[in-house]
Design a protein around this motif. Structure first.
Motif, PDB file in Angstrom:
ATOM      1  N   SER A   1       0.870  -1.328   0.054  1.00  0.00           N
ATOM      2  CA  SER A   1       0.106  -0.021   0.009  1.00  0.00           C
ATOM      3  C   SER A   1       0.799   1.413   0.121  1.00  0.00           C
ATOM      4  CB  SER A   1      -1.035  -0.094   1.172  1.00  0.00           C
ATOM      5  OG  SER A   1      -0.252  -0.036   2.369  1.00  0.00           O
ATOM      6  N   THR A   2       2.150   1.095   0.147  1.00  0.00           N
ATOM      7  CA  THR A   2       3.010   2.257   0.081  1.00  0.00           C
ATOM      8  C   THR A   2       3.182   2.916  -1.317  1.00  0.00           C
ATOM      9  OG1 THR A   2       4.218   1.582   2.027  1.00  0.00           O
ATOM     10  CG2 THR A   2       5.426   3.112   0.755  1.00  0.00           C
ATOM     11  N   PRO A   3       2.987   4.145  -1.788  1.00  0.00           N
ATOM     12  CA  PRO A   3       3.389   4.429  -3.052  1.00  0.00           C
ATOM     13  C   PRO A   3       4.561   4.281  -3.523  1.00  0.00           C
ATOM     14  CG  PRO A   3       2.301   6.224  -1.584  1.00  0.00           C
ATOM     15  CD  PRO A   3       2.838   5.183  -0.687  1.00  0.00           C
ATOM     16  N   SER A   4       4.777   3.957  -4.624  1.00  0.00           N
ATOM     17  CA  SER A   4       5.963   3.849  -5.526  1.00  0.00           C
ATOM     18  C   SER A   4       7.089   4.804  -5.357  1.00  0.00           C
ATOM     19  CB  SER A   4       5.940   3.305  -6.937  1.00  0.00           C
ATOM     20  OG  SER A   4       4.846   1.938  -6.982  1.00  0.00           O
ATOM     21  N   GLY A   5       8.270   4.324  -5.737  1.00  0.00           N
ATOM     22  CA  GLY A   5       9.321   5.490  -5.843  1.00  0.00           C
ATOM     23  C   GLY A   5      10.065   5.792  -4.360  1.00  0.00           C
ATOM     24  N   MET A   6      10.140   7.071  -4.322  1.00  0.00           N
ATOM     25  CA  MET A   6      10.629   8.090  -3.130  1.00  0.00           C
ATOM     26  C   MET A   6       9.936   7.237  -1.882  1.00  0.00           C
ATOM     27  SD  MET A   6      10.719  11.757  -1.854  1.00  0.00           S
ATOM     28  CE  MET A   6       9.310  11.954  -1.744  1.00  0.00           C
ATOM     29  N   PHE A   7       8.509   7.361  -1.731  1.00  0.00           N
ATOM     30  CA  PHE A   7       7.889   7.178  -0.662  1.00  0.00           C
ATOM     31  C   PHE A   7       8.096   5.862  -0.097  1.00  0.00           C
ATOM     32  CE2 PHE A   7       5.305  10.412  -2.111  1.00  0.00           C
ATOM     33  CZ  PHE A   7       5.490  11.366  -1.142  1.00  0.00           C
ATOM     34  N   TYR A   8       8.251   4.562  -1.128  1.00  0.00           N
ATOM     35  CA  TYR A   8       8.574   3.237  -0.811  1.00  0.00           C
ATOM     36  C   TYR A   8       9.985   3.196  -0.567  1.00  0.00           C
ATOM     37  CZ  TYR A   8       8.631  -1.891  -1.063  1.00  0.00           C
ATOM     38  OH  TYR A   8       8.559  -3.182  -0.866  1.00  0.00           O
ATOM     39  N   ASP A   9      10.957   3.950  -1.048  1.00  0.00           N
ATOM     40  CA  ASP A   9      12.256   3.903  -0.879  1.00  0.00           C
ATOM     41  C   ASP A   9      12.708   4.338   0.569  1.00  0.00           C
ATOM     42  OD1 ASP A   9      12.989   2.387  -3.182  1.00  0.00           O
ATOM     43  OD2 ASP A   9      13.533   4.452  -4.355  1.00  0.00           O
TER      44      ASP A   9
ATOM     45  N   ARG B   1      -1.072   7.483  -1.706  1.00  0.00           N
ATOM     46  CA  ARG B   1      -1.415   6.425  -1.357  1.00  0.00           C
ATOM     47  C   ARG B   1      -2.677   5.953  -1.698  1.00  0.00           C
ATOM     48  NH1 ARG B   1      -0.633   7.479   3.642  1.00  0.00           N
ATOM     49  NH2 ARG B   1       1.423   6.589   3.733  1.00  0.00           N
ATOM     50  N   LEU B   2      -3.706   6.814  -1.836  1.00  0.00           N
ATOM     51  CA  LEU B   2      -5.006   6.579  -2.435  1.00  0.00           C
ATOM     52  C   LEU B   2      -4.841   6.138  -3.892  1.00  0.00           C
ATOM     53  CD1 LEU B   2      -7.023   9.807  -0.805  1.00  0.00           C
ATOM     54  CD2 LEU B   2      -6.980   7.194  -0.047  1.00  0.00           C
ATOM     55  N   ILE B   3      -4.051   6.819  -4.623  1.00  0.00           N
ATOM     56  CA  ILE B   3      -3.812   6.235  -6.050  1.00  0.00           C
ATOM     57  C   ILE B   3      -3.248   4.807  -6.109  1.00  0.00           C
ATOM     58  CG2 ILE B   3      -2.503   6.950  -8.121  1.00  0.00           C
ATOM     59  CD1 ILE B   3      -2.824   9.833  -7.506  1.00  0.00           C
ATOM     60  N   LYS B   4      -2.363   4.640  -5.210  1.00  0.00           N
ATOM     61  CA  LYS B   4      -1.851   3.327  -5.256  1.00  0.00           C
ATOM     62  C   LYS B   4      -2.903   2.363  -4.771  1.00  0.00           C
ATOM     63  CE  LYS B   4       1.679   0.219  -5.002  1.00  0.00           C
ATOM     64  NZ  LYS B   4       2.849   0.428  -4.294  1.00  0.00           N
ATOM     65  N   ASN B   5      -3.697   2.343  -4.000  1.00  0.00           N
ATOM     66  CA  ASN B   5      -4.719   1.480  -3.442  1.00  0.00           C
ATOM     67  C   ASN B   5      -5.895   1.751  -4.277  1.00  0.00           C
ATOM     68  OD1 ASN B   5      -2.889   0.854  -1.583  1.00  0.00           O
ATOM     69  ND2 ASN B   5      -3.866   2.274   0.010  1.00  0.00           N
ATOM     70  N   GLN B   6      -6.017   2.417  -5.543  1.00  0.00           N
ATOM     71  CA  GLN B   6      -7.227   2.447  -6.164  1.00  0.00           C
ATOM     72  C   GLN B   6      -8.360   3.081  -5.552  1.00  0.00           C
ATOM     73  OE1 GLN B   6      -7.419  -0.810  -8.970  1.00  0.00           O
ATOM     74  NE2 GLN B   6      -5.384  -1.029  -8.912  1.00  0.00           N
ATOM     75  N   ARG B   7      -8.292   3.998  -4.726  1.00  0.00           N
ATOM     76  CA  ARG B   7      -9.130   4.813  -3.987  1.00  0.00           C
ATOM     77  C   ARG B   7      -9.330   6.230  -4.451  1.00  0.00           C
ATOM     78  NH1 ARG B   7      -7.781   4.331   1.799  1.00  0.00           N
ATOM     79  NH2 ARG B   7      -9.705   5.452   1.952  1.00  0.00           N
ATOM     80  N   LEU B   8      -8.624   6.659  -5.439  1.00  0.00           N
ATOM     81  CA  LEU B   8      -9.041   7.865  -5.966  1.00  0.00           C
ATOM     82  C   LEU B   8      -9.146   7.918  -7.491  1.00  0.00           C
ATOM     83  CD1 LEU B   8      -8.846  11.153  -5.694  1.00  0.00           C
ATOM     84  CD2 LEU B   8      -6.211  10.973  -5.825  1.00  0.00           C
TER      85      LEU B   8
END
Length: 417
Positions: free
Chosen positions: A211-219, A350-357
């Motif tokens: 559920s953590t957004p890809s890229g910088m936030f995940y790293d 996070r909402l985008i990653k989880n397909q909630r936006l």
């Protein structure tokens, strides 16, 4: 009934990473120890225990030197975060109660602990001129560099040591370049990633990773790396998933609405309307973006939205208080937005990653341009201030809605900017 700490083994109390660090500090001397890395890895929990160990050590040194009230610095981004991250956690774990004097000091194990905020230059006042036998700096990457250096310089008492814990920041940050990347016998660091916390269930770690957004936030959040963003900010946005048609939107059963406002003139001003359903999904159902329009125009837009959706909240950019005052005068429910940039972006991502936006394609002309042009500044780790007008109003709306005070808390704007 709480299990007494004394009945637990070291393996019950600490992860292998934490145990190795305790073993190191027990058998080695150092001047500064920095625990850095991902969230939820036990950095602060460990440093809280090391802090108590340090106070006992300082008390012994002071007694040998004949010093009655040795001083020690406890620093956090604010006094509130010190209380939340350190003192309340210690009280809950060990039952220790802290009694403060009027100077935000308390005494423990014979040591006078001086509390100060380090995120602004105002933190210098509490510590300037003092001789400290050590310091604990919580959330070190948020510290003002001058305040951090002053804390370091104050630690001139016999055997003084400094504890630091921090989440990672961008790769040009002074804490990384001047300290972590320059280790010595005096300065040591330990890196944490999510998997180091063996007390977390595999299910929890799997869910957090997915559920953590890809890229910088995940790293940063999972791997604990000091990295900047690369490419577009919302890299998980997929036009085939997140855009919906006007016809699809008409079939939605939305339960509530709110709006976000980004003031503009030469750059685009923007008002977006967000609807939510009972599954926790968010839908951007309207976008109003214009250049070279005065406040009268935006009042008209907001009144039209209010007529159609009811007396909803308009979470607005606080940079133009006179515009917010005008909205209020017109009986539009304008509220200062929570403008924390990275936290707000992370929430939207996070909402985008989880397909909630989701965004109604037909009404989102400006959004359709910005979503692919809004990029990271690789040097600072912040987004470039271009192609962000509608995206800012979207962030203001969603992040303020998510973080707004619960019912019963007085005041509409309980945020620190």
């Amino acid at each position: 009934m709480r299990l007494k700490v004394s009945t637990l083994s070291v393996k019950d109390l600490y992860t292998e990473k934490q145990s190795n660090i305790i073993r190191y500090v027990t058998n080695n001397d150092y001047f500064m120890l920095i625990n850095h890395g991902a969230k939820r890895t036990g950095k602060t929990i460990l440093n809280n225990d090391l802090f108590l160990m340090e106070l006992r050590r300082v008390g012994r040194i002071a007694k040998e030197l004949g010093i009655d009230r040795p001083q020690y610095i406890l620093a956090g981004a604010t006094l509130g975060t010190i209380n939340k991250n350190v003192l309340i956690e210690i009280t809950n774990k060990y039952g220790i109660e802290f009694k403060f004097d009027k100077f935000n000091r308390f005494e423990l194990f014979g040591v006078l602990v001086v509390c100060t905020g380090h995120s602004t230059i105002g933190g210098l006042g509490a510590i300037r001129g003092m001789t400290s036998f050590g310091a604990y700096i919580n959330e070190g990457s948020l510290a003002n560099e001058e305040v951090f250096n002053e804390i370091k310089d104050r630690c001139s008492g016999e055997g003084a040591r400094i504890l630091v814990d921090t989440n990672p920041d961008h790769p040009e940050h002074w804490l990384l370049k001047d300290y972590i990347q320059n280790p010595s016998d005096a300065i040591v660091d330990f890196h944490f990633e999510l998997d180091d916390n063996t007390f977390l269930s595999e299910r929890y770690k799997k869910n957090i990773k997915e559920s953590t957004p890809s890229g910088m936030f995940y790293d940063r959040g999972i791997k604990g790396l000091w990295v900047s963003g690369d490419g577009v900010v919302y890299s998980d946005f997929n036009k085939d998933i997140h855009f919906i048609s006007k016809e699809q939107a008409e079939q939605l059963n939305l339960s509530s609405y709110f709006a976000g406002v980004d003031w503009g003139y030469s750059h685009y001003g923007s008002i977006v309307v967000i609807g939510t359903d009972n599954k926790g999904n968010y839908y951007m159902v309207e976008e109003h973006a214009k250049q070279y329009e005065e406040i009268d125009y935006w009042v008209g837009v907001a009144k039209d939205i209010k007529d159609r959706y009811g007396n909803i909240n308009f979470y607005a950019d606080s940079a133009r208080p006179e515009h917010i005052a005008r909205f209020k005068k017109e009986r539009i429910r304008a509220i200062d937005a929570n403008k924390r940039v990275l936290s707000g972006i992370e929430e939207v991502a996070r909402l985008i990653k989880n397909q909630r936006l989701f965004v109604v394609y037909d009404v989102a002309q400006r959004f359709r341009e910005e979503i692919y042009k809004y990029i990271w500044n690789e040097r600072t780790g912040e987004p470039v201030k271009e192609n962000d007008d509608v995206l800012d109003s979207l962030r203001y709306a969603i992040y303020t809605h998510v973080t707004k005070p619960k019912a019963g808390i007085s005041g509409k704007n309980a945020f620190t900017r």
